[in-house]
Design a protein around this motif. Structure first.
Motif, PDB file in Angstrom:
ATOM      1  N   PRO A  89       0.814  -1.217   0.000  1.00  0.00           N
ATOM      2  CA  PRO A  89       0.000   0.000   0.000  1.00  0.00           C
ATOM      3  C   PRO A  89       0.847   1.266   0.000  1.00  0.00           C
ATOM      4  CG  PRO A  89      -0.025  -1.056   2.167  1.00  0.00           C
ATOM      5  CD  PRO A  89       0.646  -2.004   1.230  1.00  0.00           C
ATOM      6  N   ASN A  90       0.431   2.226  -0.782  1.00  0.00           N
ATOM      7  CA  ASN A  90       1.079   3.529  -0.871  1.00  0.00           C
ATOM      8  C   ASN A  90       0.116   4.550  -0.261  1.00  0.00           C
ATOM      9  OD1 ASN A  90       1.988   6.079  -1.671  1.00  0.00           O
ATOM     10  ND2 ASN A  90       2.804   5.336  -3.613  1.00  0.00           N
ATOM     11  N   LEU A  91       0.315   4.879   1.019  1.00  0.00           N
ATOM     12  CA  LEU A  91      -0.629   5.746   1.721  1.00  0.00           C
ATOM     13  C   LEU A  91      -0.554   7.193   1.243  1.00  0.00           C
ATOM     14  CD1 LEU A  91      -0.439   4.340   5.365  1.00  0.00           C
ATOM     15  CD2 LEU A  91      -1.873   3.625   3.431  1.00  0.00           C
ATOM     16  N   TRP A  92       0.593   7.598   0.732  1.00  0.00           N
ATOM     17  CA  TRP A  92       0.715   8.930   0.140  1.00  0.00           C
ATOM     18  C   TRP A  92      -0.223   9.051  -1.053  1.00  0.00           C
ATOM     19  CZ3 TRP A  92       2.447  10.480  -4.742  1.00  0.00           C
ATOM     20  CH2 TRP A  92       2.742  11.836  -4.895  1.00  0.00           C
ATOM     21  N   LYS A 132     -10.094   6.347  12.257  1.00  0.00           N
ATOM     22  CA  LYS A 132      -9.942   7.470  13.193  1.00  0.00           C
ATOM     23  C   LYS A 132     -10.083   8.805  12.462  1.00  0.00           C
ATOM     24  CE  LYS A 132      -6.718   7.055  16.308  1.00  0.00           C
ATOM     25  NZ  LYS A 132      -5.382   7.046  16.957  1.00  0.00           N
ATOM     26  N   ALA A 133      -9.670   8.828  11.188  1.00  0.00           N
ATOM     27  CA  ALA A 133      -9.770  10.060  10.396  1.00  0.00           C
ATOM     28  C   ALA A 133     -11.184  10.318   9.887  1.00  0.00           C
ATOM     29  CB  ALA A 133      -8.802  10.001   9.223  1.00  0.00           C
ATOM     30  N   GLY A 134     -12.081   9.352  10.066  1.00  0.00           N
ATOM     31  CA  GLY A 134     -13.477   9.567   9.707  1.00  0.00           C
ATOM     32  C   GLY A 134     -13.939   8.929   8.417  1.00  0.00           C
ATOM     33  N   TYR A 135     -13.152   7.998   7.855  1.00  0.00           N
ATOM     34  CA  TYR A 135     -13.516   7.354   6.596  1.00  0.00           C
ATOM     35  C   TYR A 135     -14.165   5.987   6.833  1.00  0.00           C
ATOM     36  CZ  TYR A 135     -10.728  10.892   4.234  1.00  0.00           C
ATOM     37  OH  TYR A 135     -10.231  12.076   3.766  1.00  0.00           O
ATOM     38  N   ARG A 136     -14.972   5.576   5.861  1.00  0.00           N
ATOM     39  CA  ARG A 136     -15.530   4.225   5.896  1.00  0.00           C
ATOM     40  C   ARG A 136     -14.555   3.291   5.205  1.00  0.00           C
ATOM     41  NH1 ARG A 136     -21.707   2.302   4.623  1.00  0.00           N
ATOM     42  NH2 ARG A 136     -21.393   0.116   5.210  1.00  0.00           N
ATOM     43  N   ILE A 137     -14.198   2.195   5.858  1.00  0.00           N
ATOM     44  CA  ILE A 137     -13.221   1.247   5.320  1.00  0.00           C
ATOM     45  C   ILE A 137     -13.816  -0.156   5.319  1.00  0.00           C
ATOM     46  CG2 ILE A 137     -10.854   0.409   5.447  1.00  0.00           C
ATOM     47  CD1 ILE A 137     -11.664   3.184   7.739  1.00  0.00           C
ATOM     48  N   ARG A 274      -0.390  10.479   8.005  1.00  0.00           N
ATOM     49  CA  ARG A 274      -1.348  11.406   7.396  1.00  0.00           C
ATOM     50  C   ARG A 274      -0.814  12.838   7.468  1.00  0.00           C
ATOM     51  NH1 ARG A 274      -6.104  11.278   4.670  1.00  0.00           N
ATOM     52  NH2 ARG A 274      -7.291  12.436   6.234  1.00  0.00           N
ATOM     53  N   TYR A 275      -0.260  13.205   8.627  1.00  0.00           N
ATOM     54  CA  TYR A 275       0.282  14.554   8.807  1.00  0.00           C
ATOM     55  C   TYR A 275       1.469  14.795   7.876  1.00  0.00           C
ATOM     56  CZ  TYR A 275       2.540  18.542  11.100  1.00  0.00           C
ATOM     57  OH  TYR A 275       3.139  19.756  11.367  1.00  0.00           O
ATOM     58  N   ASP A 276       2.347  13.799   7.762  1.00  0.00           N
ATOM     59  CA  ASP A 276       3.492  13.936   6.854  1.00  0.00           C
ATOM     60  C   ASP A 276       3.033  14.107   5.403  1.00  0.00           C
ATOM     61  OD1 ASP A 276       5.260  13.766   8.946  1.00  0.00           O
ATOM     62  OD2 ASP A 276       5.754  11.653   8.631  1.00  0.00           O
ATOM     63  N   ASN A 277       1.996  13.380   5.019  1.00  0.00           N
ATOM     64  CA  ASN A 277       1.475  13.521   3.660  1.00  0.00           C
ATOM     65  C   ASN A 277       0.853  14.906   3.452  1.00  0.00           C
ATOM     66  OD1 ASN A 277       2.273  10.957   2.975  1.00  0.00           O
ATOM     67  ND2 ASN A 277       0.283  10.019   3.341  1.00  0.00           N
ATOM     68  N   TYR A 278       0.206  15.411   4.488  1.00  0.00           N
ATOM     69  CA  TYR A 278      -0.335  16.776   4.431  1.00  0.00           C
ATOM     70  C   TYR A 278       0.789  17.790   4.209  1.00  0.00           C
ATOM     71  CZ  TYR A 278      -1.761  21.301   6.326  1.00  0.00           C
ATOM     72  OH  TYR A 278      -1.969  22.643   6.503  1.00  0.00           O
ATOM     73  N   LEU A 279       1.882  17.652   4.979  1.00  0.00           N
ATOM     74  CA  LEU A 279       3.010  18.577   4.846  1.00  0.00           C
ATOM     75  C   LEU A 279       3.645  18.478   3.458  1.00  0.00           C
ATOM     76  CD1 LEU A 279       4.865  18.307   8.288  1.00  0.00           C
ATOM     77  CD2 LEU A 279       3.283  20.088   7.516  1.00  0.00           C
ATOM     78  N   SER A 280       3.747  17.266   2.939  1.00  0.00           N
ATOM     79  CA  SER A 280       4.310  17.059   1.604  1.00  0.00           C
ATOM     80  C   SER A 280       3.478  17.776   0.545  1.00  0.00           C
ATOM     81  CB  SER A 280       4.391  15.566   1.297  1.00  0.00           C
ATOM     82  OG  SER A 280       4.790  15.336  -0.036  1.00  0.00           O
TER      83      SER A 280
END
Length: 291
Positions: A89-92, A132-137, A274-280
């Motif tokens: 998986p590539n979370l970015w 936790k981020a609020g998505y349906r999985i 998630r935060y690191d991807n936001y900063l990127s």
């Protein structure tokens, strides 16, 4: 004129379904002059040539939604598919898919596929982060049939785009949801450990249960050049919620003092990935705006 839906487009031909009939159509030259391209999913008006039963697209009706990549319209739901492994998986990339779907105001379902290959709990880790981020999985497996019925029920009366990198099993999932689809599937390249492209074009597929799905070619990048810096946090649910507690308005959650988002990352309320991807992405937008 007849009203129908474009279900496929290949080599300048558009295949328009009207009731139970599909017509092969060309688009009128006026669309090229206006720099308008008919999209899969468009509701259109067509005029039929009675001599050979082909037609011309005369008018494109108003679009509810429009995606750039894949280029489709009138979708109201996205199932974003990633595999536990093969490929990893590539979370970015997942976060970019989520951003685009949110920007288009689509309902989003994250599908963690190939759960039968999950031997180290990676699927549960991803589930926890995005739940936790609020998505349906939904975790799925075409071998054990885990989650297949749940996905199937969510497709009823919806136009759904299945998106995700190549090799994660989108076509296989759809074949399990409806057996008579017989979509082409592929293996993972042994050389690159990436998925081989098996879907060659975008096509709208009608489901027996009621609803439509789009199986799209895999792709690996999504442009975010349409965003401004201050807009980005709106597409990270948990960051947007915490931002109201920041000491200063206009906080970008990067280097500012009294940032509630950074504090939430430090105490584990917000996932560091998630935060690191936001900063990127924030840095990417800054670079785009610089030029």
């Amino acid at each position: 004129m007849l009203e129908g839906t474009i279900i496929k487009g290949i080599g300048g031909f558009y295949y328009v379904k009207v009731d139970d009939t599909v017509y092969e159509c060309r688009a009128r030259g006026l669309f090229r002059k206006s720099k308008i391209t008919p999209l899969i999913g468009d509701r259109v008006l067509i005029k039929i040539n009675k001599e050979d039963n082909t037609g011309y697209v005369e008018q494109i009706l108003d679009r509810i939604t429009e995606l750039k990549r894949p280029p489709v319209s009138n979708v109201n739901q996205a199932v974003i598919v990633f595999a536990v492994q093969k490929p990893d998986p590539n979370l970015w990339l997942l976060d970019r898919f989520l951003l685009l779907a949110s920007y288009q105001k689509l309902d989003v379902i994250i599908c963690i596929n190939k759960s039968d290959l999950d031997l180290d709990g990676k699927a549960d880790e991803i589930y926890d982060v995005y739940n936790k981020a609020g998505y349906r999985i939904i975790k799925t497996s075409c071998k054990t049939k885990e989650g297949i019925e749940e996905i199937r029920n969510l497709l009823k009366k919806k136009i759904t785009v299945f998106a995700g990198p190549s090799g994660v099993g989108k076509s296989t999932l759809l074949n399990n949801i409806q057996a008579n689809l017989k979509l082409q599937t592929g293996d993972i390249s042994q050389k690159t450990s990436r998925g081989k492209h098996t879907t060659r074009h975008v096509e709208l597929i009608e489901l027996d249960l009621g609803g439509w799905v789009l199986d799209t070619p895999g792709f690996s990048t999504l442009d975010i050049d349409f965003l401004e810096e201050e807009e980005l946090e709106n597409f990270f649910i948990e960051i947007s919620e915490k931002s109201t507690l920041c000491r200063f308005s206009g906080c970008c959650h990067n280097k500012e003092l009294g940032c509630a988002v950074k504090e939430a990352v430090d105490n584990g309320e917000i996932s560091k990935s998630r935060y690191d991807n936001y900063l990127s992405m924030l840095q990417e937008i800054k670079e785009i705006r610089r030029y």
